[in-house]
Motif scaffolding. Structure first.
Motif, PDB file in Angstrom:
ATOM      1  N   TYR A  93      55.896  19.161  22.481  1.00 44.60           N
ATOM      2  CA  TYR A  93      56.542  20.199  21.691  1.00 44.60           C
ATOM      3  C   TYR A  93      55.498  21.045  20.965  1.00 44.60           C
ATOM      4  O   TYR A  93      55.538  22.268  20.984  1.00 44.60           O
ATOM      5  N   GLU A  94      54.535  20.357  20.345  1.00 47.56           N
ATOM      6  CA  GLU A  94      53.501  21.083  19.605  1.00 47.56           C
ATOM      7  C   GLU A  94      52.680  21.969  20.541  1.00 47.56           C
ATOM      8  O   GLU A  94      52.264  23.055  20.172  1.00 47.56           O
ATOM      9  N   THR A 117      60.353  25.890  24.593  1.00 51.11           N
ATOM     10  CA  THR A 117      60.344  24.966  23.466  1.00 51.11           C
ATOM     11  C   THR A 117      61.713  24.361  23.210  1.00 51.11           C
ATOM     12  O   THR A 117      61.836  23.442  22.422  1.00 51.11           O
ATOM     13  N   SER A 118      62.741  24.876  23.851  1.00 52.58           N
ATOM     14  CA  SER A 118      64.055  24.272  23.627  1.00 52.58           C
ATOM     15  C   SER A 118      64.153  22.969  24.412  1.00 52.58           C
ATOM     16  O   SER A 118      63.495  22.783  25.429  1.00 52.58           O
ATOM     17  N   PRO A 159      63.972  20.218  18.390  1.00 51.76           N
ATOM     18  CA  PRO A 159      65.067  20.375  17.426  1.00 51.76           C
ATOM     19  C   PRO A 159      66.417  20.446  18.134  1.00 51.76           C
ATOM     20  O   PRO A 159      66.487  20.794  19.307  1.00 51.76           O
ATOM     21  N   ALA A 160      67.443  20.085  17.399  1.00 49.02           N
ATOM     22  CA  ALA A 160      68.797  20.197  17.936  1.00 49.02           C
ATOM     23  C   ALA A 160      69.291  21.599  17.634  1.00 49.02           C
ATOM     24  O   ALA A 160      69.478  21.976  16.484  1.00 49.02           O
ATOM     25  N   TYR A 161      69.483  22.387  18.655  1.00 45.66           N
ATOM     26  CA  TYR A 161      69.875  23.784  18.523  1.00 45.66           C
ATOM     27  C   TYR A 161      71.363  23.851  18.215  1.00 45.66           C
ATOM     28  O   TYR A 161      72.183  23.348  18.982  1.00 45.66           O
ATOM     29  N   GLN A 162      71.704  24.435  17.087  1.00 40.53           N
ATOM     30  CA  GLN A 162      73.112  24.547  16.650  1.00 40.53           C
ATOM     31  C   GLN A 162      73.842  23.213  16.689  1.00 40.53           C
ATOM     32  O   GLN A 162      75.003  23.133  17.066  1.00 40.53           O
ATOM     33  N   VAL A 177      54.838  25.121  21.673  1.00 42.93           N
ATOM     34  CA  VAL A 177      55.042  26.189  20.695  1.00 42.93           C
ATOM     35  C   VAL A 177      53.795  27.040  20.519  1.00 42.93           C
ATOM     36  O   VAL A 177      53.857  28.109  19.936  1.00 42.93           O
ATOM     37  N   MET A 178      52.660  26.559  21.020  1.00 43.29           N
ATOM     38  CA  MET A 178      51.446  27.361  20.898  1.00 43.29           C
ATOM     39  C   MET A 178      51.399  28.498  21.931  1.00 43.29           C
ATOM     40  O   MET A 178      50.592  29.404  21.818  1.00 43.29           O
ATOM     41  N   PHE A 220      56.427  14.562  21.114  1.00 45.24           N
ATOM     42  CA  PHE A 220      55.916  15.304  19.970  1.00 45.24           C
ATOM     43  C   PHE A 220      54.788  16.233  20.385  1.00 45.24           C
ATOM     44  O   PHE A 220      54.778  17.412  20.079  1.00 45.24           O
ATOM     45  N   LEU A 221      53.816  15.682  21.113  1.00 43.87           N
ATOM     46  CA  LEU A 221      52.657  16.484  21.504  1.00 43.87           C
ATOM     47  C   LEU A 221      53.072  17.615  22.435  1.00 43.87           C
ATOM     48  O   LEU A 221      52.554  18.728  22.324  1.00 43.87           O
ATOM     49  N   ARG A 236      54.453  33.917  22.007  1.00 49.48           N
ATOM     50  CA  ARG A 236      55.888  34.177  21.975  1.00 49.48           C
ATOM     51  C   ARG A 236      56.290  35.318  22.881  1.00 49.48           C
ATOM     52  O   ARG A 236      57.352  35.321  23.483  1.00 49.48           O
ATOM     53  N   LEU A 241      72.187  27.868  13.502  1.00 50.80           N
ATOM     54  CA  LEU A 241      71.442  26.880  12.718  1.00 50.80           C
ATOM     55  C   LEU A 241      70.532  26.048  13.614  1.00 50.80           C
ATOM     56  O   LEU A 241      70.946  25.549  14.655  1.00 50.80           O
ATOM     57  N   LEU A 242      69.297  25.932  13.182  1.00 48.14           N
ATOM     58  CA  LEU A 242      68.345  25.075  13.887  1.00 48.14           C
ATOM     59  C   LEU A 242      67.927  24.004  12.887  1.00 48.14           C
ATOM     60  O   LEU A 242      67.346  24.309  11.855  1.00 48.14           O
TER      61      LEU A 242
END
Lengths: 238, 275, 297
Positions: B96-97, B120-121, B204-207, B100-101, B93-94, B104, A144-145
Motif C-alpha cells: 500500500y505504501e 491504491t484501492s 482503507p475501506a472505501y465508503q 501510493v507513491m 502494508f508495504l 497521482r 467517506l474513507l
C-alpha cells in the motif's frame, strides 16, 4: 473485548498498591496534543496532565493505559479500564452506551484540511473510524474513507487518496502549521458537546468525583490555564 | 423492518448498493447475517481472482526455479523466498505504501498517460498482493511436484519423441498438477482465509465497503458482544471451505481419472500453507 | 541514553539519528522483539501439547472423544485464524471472569451481561484492577498465548495424527511380539518413532507461527507492529524528535527481520531433520545410508 488492551509502560502514579481507589485511565496515545506517547514511552499531553491533576484533587490513584481508538468503548464496558480520557466528544449516540463527566474542554470545532483551499469537500473525505467526524462525513453526502488512526487519514490526503481530511481542529493544527503543504479548507464545523471523561454508566460514584473536581478547576481558572498551555492562547476556554 | 427488507437493503452493501449508512441502533441477527454475508462477496472476489491469476504465474515460477540457468533460477528463488518468508500482513502494508507513491496524475509511457489512482484501492492493490503471494506459495508446491515427476514418465516421453512444449503440456504438466493437487487444495483454502486480512493493514475501506471480517468487527465493536458476529463469520468460512474441498475434489478425480479406482490418491487436507 | 541527547533539537545528522534510535520509546520497540520471540517459544510447546491431546483424542477408541478430537481440528481448519484471534481472548477472558464472579461475588441479582456492559464485581476481575500494570500485561500476553495455541494446536494435531499413522505397522507389531502391552507400544515405540514423520509438518508449522506473529497486535499485546506504527507515524514539534511519516522504513525493517527469522529457522530445521532421519526406514534415511556407504567404499 477485555484485554484487547494496549497497555504502555505507563507509570502508575503511586506504585499501584493503594487499595480500593485505583482508577485505570484509558487513552489512545496517538492524538497530540490531547494525548500521545512521548519519546520516553510514557503517556503525555493535555489529558495526561489534566487527568493526573484531577486524580490528585479527587484523592484517587490513577494508572494510565493505552488502547486502540476503535475498540476503546468496548474495552471500557468490559472493565478493562475505568475511564476514557482520549479527546472523546460528548454525543447523544455515545451517551446511549456510556456516561460522560461534564466537559473539560469546550465544544471544539472540527475542520477540513486539504492540499488546496478549494478542495471538493463533497468528494472523498478521510476520517478516523468511529469518530463523530466520520459520522458527520457519512451523513454529509461526501464519500467517506475510513482509517484506523489520524495519521493514516492525513497521509491519505497527502498522497491524493482523499480530497480532504475531516477531524478535530486542534489535532489537525500541527499538520497545517508544521507541514506547510496542507491548509484549511471550507468552514469550521462545530460538533459534539465538548470533550468529557467517558465512564461506565454503573460507575456513578466515580462520575460524581470527577464532576466535582472539574467544576472546581473551572471555577478557579486552573483548567483554562492548562488549556492555554497545550493549545495556545487562541484556544477556546471556559 | 422484516428480514427480506434488510436483505434488500444491505445484501449488496459491500458493493455500494442499497442503504448508504450502516445500521446504527438495531443490530438484529438478520442484520448481522446479511451484512457479513455481503462482505463475503469481497472474500470470494479476492480468493477466486488471485487463485486464477496466481495459478499461471506459479507454473512459470516453478519452471523458472527448476531451470538450470541461474539468471532465470535466482530471481524466481528470491521472489518465492521473499513472499513465503514474510507475513502477508506486512506485505499488504508495504504494498500500500509503495503504491501510493506512484504519481497521482498518472504515468506517461510513450506518450500514453496511464492512470494510477485506482491501484491504491483494495480491489486492485490487495488483489495484486494476494496474487503475488499465492503465486509464490503455489510455485513452491508445483516446484516440489515437478521434482517428484517419476523418471519413467520423462523417459517414456523422450521415447515417444516428445520435446519442448509438447513434452511439458502432455507429460510434465499433468503429472505435476496431479502430484501437487492435494497441497494446492490447502493453498486455496488458506488463501481464502488470508483474504480476511485485506482491511486490517494498509488498504482503507472505501465508503465502509469491507469484507466479511470488516463487518463482523463492526458489529462486535458496536454491540460489544463478540459471541454473535464472529461465529457468523466463522460459519460462512466453513461453508466456503467445504465448497472448495468439494470443487477441488472433483478436479482431483478428473486429474486422476486414468488411474484404477483403488490407486487414486484421496485428497488429504493438511495445513501446510497459511500466512 | 547518551549525555549528548539531553537536547535533541540541537542535534543534527548522525548524532541526531543515534539519539533518536536510542530514545526510551525505541528501547521499548527493541524490547518488543523479545516479546514476540517469547510468544513463539512459549506457544510452540503449548501448541504441541494441544496438538498431542488432539491427535490422541482423534485416535481414541472412545467415540465421543474421537469426535471431539476430529471436530477440533476440522473446526480450526475451516475458519480463518484471525477470527480465532479476535474471538478466543475475549471469550476466554469473559468466561474466566464469569466463573470467578460466580465463586467470589455476593449475588447481586443483576445479570452479568446487561446493556452491553460486562459487569462482574471488583473481586472477580482478572487481574484485580489494583494490581500493578505488569500483571495486566502478563495476563494479556497469556491470553494471546492461549489464542495462538488453540489455532496452532489444531494444526499440530493434524500433523501428529498423520505421523502416528505413518509409523510402519511392522515396527509396532514387532513390539507386540515382544509382549508389550498397548500402552507400552504407544509409549516406547509409537511416540518416539513418530517424530521423524512429524518433523516436516512441524517445521512447516513453525514457519507459519513466525509469520502469524504480526497479528499479535490485534490481540492487544504491544508487539513490534504496534511500535513500528507508533514510532513511524508523523511526529509534530510537540515530540522531542519530530519527523515525517516514516512507517514505511520501520515496516521494511520488520520485513528484513522476518526474512532473517525464516532463513535461520530453515537452516536449523534442515539440520534437525538430517539428524532425526539417521537410521530411519524412510527415503531420507536411505539416502544417508547410501552416502555413508559410498564414502566407505
Amino acid at each position: 473485548m477485555k484485554k484487547l488492551i494496549l497497555t504502555t509502560a505507563a507509570l502508575a502514579l503511586c506504585t499501584g498498591f493503594a487499595m480500593a481507589d485505583t482508577v485505570r485511565m484509558g487513552t489512545e496515545g496517538a492524538y497530540p496534543p490531547y494525548n500521545f506517547i512521548n519519546d520516553k514511552g510514557e503517556v503525555d499531553g493535555f489529558e495526561r496532565e489534566l487527568g493526573d491533576t484531577l486524580c490528585e484533587k479527587a484523592g484517587l490513584t490513577c494508572e494510565w493505559v493505552t488502547n486502540e481508538w476503535d475498540s476503546i468503548i468496548p474495552n471500557l464496558l468490559s472493565g478493562n479500564y475505568d475511564t476514557i480520557i482520549a479527546g472523546m466528544s460528548i454525543t447523544d449516540e455515545r451517551m446511549e452506551t456510556i456516561a460522560f463527566s461534564q466537559n473539560y474542554y469546550p465544544p471544539a470545532a472540527s475542520a477540513y484540511v486539504a492540499m488546496k483551499p478549494d478542495a471538493d469537500l463533497t468528494g472523498v473525505v478521510a476520517a478516523q473510524v468511529g469518530t463523530i467526524q466520520a459520522d458527520y462525513v457519512a451523513k454529509s453526502g461526501a464519500t467517506l474513507l475510513e482509517f484506523a488512526t489520524l495519521d493514516d487519514t492525513v497521509a491519505a490526503v497527502k498522497n491524493g487518496e482523499a480530497d480532504a481530511v475531516f477531524a478535530d481542529k486542534d489535532a489537525l493544527a500541527p499538520f497545517v502549521t508544521e507541514g506547510g503543504e496542507m491548509g484549511w479548507a471550507g468552514a469550521d464545523v462545530p460538533l459534539g458537546g465538548g470533550i468529557g471523561i467517558g465512564m461506565r454508566k454503573s460507575d456513578t460514584e466515580l462520575k460524581g468525583k470527577f464532576d466535582a473536581v472539574i467544576t472546581e478547576m473551572k471555577a478557579d481558572g486552573s483548567l483554562n490555564t492548562m488549556i492555554k498551555k497545550w493549545f495556545g492562547d487562541d484556544a477556546a476556554t471556559f | 423492518m422484516s428480514c427480506t427488507e434488510i436483505i434488500a437493503e444491505y445484501g449488496l452493501r459491500s458493493l455500494g448498493f442499497g442503504e448508504r449508512l450502516l445500521p446504527r441502533s438495531d443490530f438484529t441477527l438478520c442484520h448481522q447475517f446479511t451484512l457479513i454475508g455481503s462482505g463475503l462477496i469481497w472474500n470470494i472476489y479476492f480468493g477466486v481472482l488471485a487463485l486464477t491469476f496466481g495459478f499461471f504465474l506459479a507454473t512459470g515460477l516453478a519452471l523458472a526455479k527448476a531451470a538450470d540457468n541461474p539468471l532465470i533460477r535466482k530471481p524466481a528463488e528470491w521472489f518465492i523466498f521473499v513472499f513465503r518468508g514474510s507475513p502477508l500482513f506486512i506485505q499488504f502494508f508495504l504494498a500500500y505504501e509503495a503504491l501510493v507513491m506512484l504519481p497521482r496524475a498518472g504515468v506517461n509511457i510513450f506518450g500514453l498517460t496511464v492512470q494510477t489512482s485506482w491501484v491504491t484501492s483494495a480491489w486492485a492493490g490487495a488483489l495484486f498482493v494476494l496474487f503475488l503471494n499465492t503465486a509464490a506459495y503455489s510455485a513452491e508446491i508445483f516446484y516440489g511436484a515437478l521434482r517428484s515427476v517419476p523418471k519413467g514418465d520423462i523417459e517414456a516421453a523422450d521415447a515417444y519423441g516428445l520435446t519442448g512444449w509438447h513434452k511439458f503440456r502432455r507429460v510434465l504438466w499433468p503429472t505435476m498438477l496431479r502430484l501437487a493437487w492435494p497441497a494446492y487444495t490447502n493453498e486455496a483454502i488458506f488463501l481464502f482465509h488470508a483474504t480476511t486480512l485485506v482491511f486490517f493493514s494498509g488498504f482503507p475501506a472505501y465508503q465502509q465497503r469491507g469484507d466479511a471480517l470488516y463487518y463482523a468487527k463492526f458489529f462486535a465493536d458496536k454491540t460489544f458482544n463478540p459471541f454473535i458476529p464472529y461465529p457468523i463469520a466463522a460459519f460462512y468460512f466453513i461453508c466456503i471451505t467445504l465448497a472448495l474441498i468439494g470443487l477441488f475434489g472433483v478436479i482431483n478425480r478428473r486429474l486422476n481419472r486414468h488411474l484404477p479406482q483403488a490407486h487414486r490418491p484421496r485428497l488429504r487436507i493438511r495445513p501446510q500453507i497459511i500466512r | 541514553m547518551f549525555a549528548t541527547c539531553t537536547d535533541p533539537s540541537q542535534l543534527e545528522g548522525l548524532s541526531w539519528l543515534l539519539c533518536y534510535l536510542t530514545s526510551g520509546k525505541h528501547m521499548l520497540f527493541y524490547g518488543s522483539f523479545l516479546v514476540v520471540l517469547a510468544l513463539m517459544l512459549i506457544t510452540a510447546p503449548v501448541a504441541l501439547a494441544f496438538g498431542f491431546g488432539g491427535a490422541l483424542a482423534a485416535r481414541s477408541h472412545i467415540t465421543p472423544l474421537r469426535w471431539l478430537g476430529k471436530g477440533y481440528t476440522a473446526m480450526v481448519r475451516g475458519v480463518p485464524d484471525i477470527v480465532f484471534f479476535l474471538f478466543v481472548p475475549v471469550a476466554l477472558d469473559q468466561g474466566l471472569e464469569y466463573i470467578r464472579h460466580l465463586w467470589k461475588c455476593p449475588p447481586t441479582g443483576q445479570p452479568v451481561w446487561a446493556n452491553g456492559e460486562f459487569n462482574v464485581c471488583a473481586a472477580a476481575k482478572i487481574p484485580l484492577s489494583t494490581s500493578p500494570q505488569i500483571w495486566h500485561e502478563a495476563y494479556g500476553f497469556a491470553l494471546a498465548v492461549v489464542a495462538f495455541s488453540v489455532v496452532f494446536g489444531a494444526f499440530a494435531a493434524n500433523v501428529l495424527y498423520g505421523a502416528m499413522n505413518a509409523v510402519p505397522r511392522a515396527q509396532l507389531e514387532t513390539a507386540e511380539a515382544y509382549g508389550m502391552t498397548h500402552r507400552q507400544v504407544s509409549r516406547r515405540i509409537l511416540i518416539p518413532q513418530m517424530w521423524t514423520y512429524a518433523l516436516p509438518g512441524l517445521s512447516n508449522l513453525w514457519m507459519i507461527l513466525i509469520k502469524a506473529t504480526p497479528l499479535l497486535f490485534l490481540l492487544g499485546v504491544e508487539d513490534i507492529v504496534y511500535w513500528a506504527r507508533e514510532l513511524g507515524s508523523t511526529k509534530s514539534q510537540i515530540y522531542a524528535y519530530p519527523h515525517p511519516d516514516w512507517r514505511v522504513w520501520y515496516f521494511l525493517g520488520l520485513l528484513c527481520y522476518y526474512l532473517a527469522m525464516t532463513r535461520v529457522s530453515e537452516i536449523v530445521l534442515s539440520r534437525l531433520t538430517a539428524k532425526l532421519s539417521r537410521g530411519q526406514a524412510t527415503m531420507a534415511g536411505e539416502a544417508q545410508r547410501k552416502m555413508a556407504g559410498g564414502a566407505g567404499a
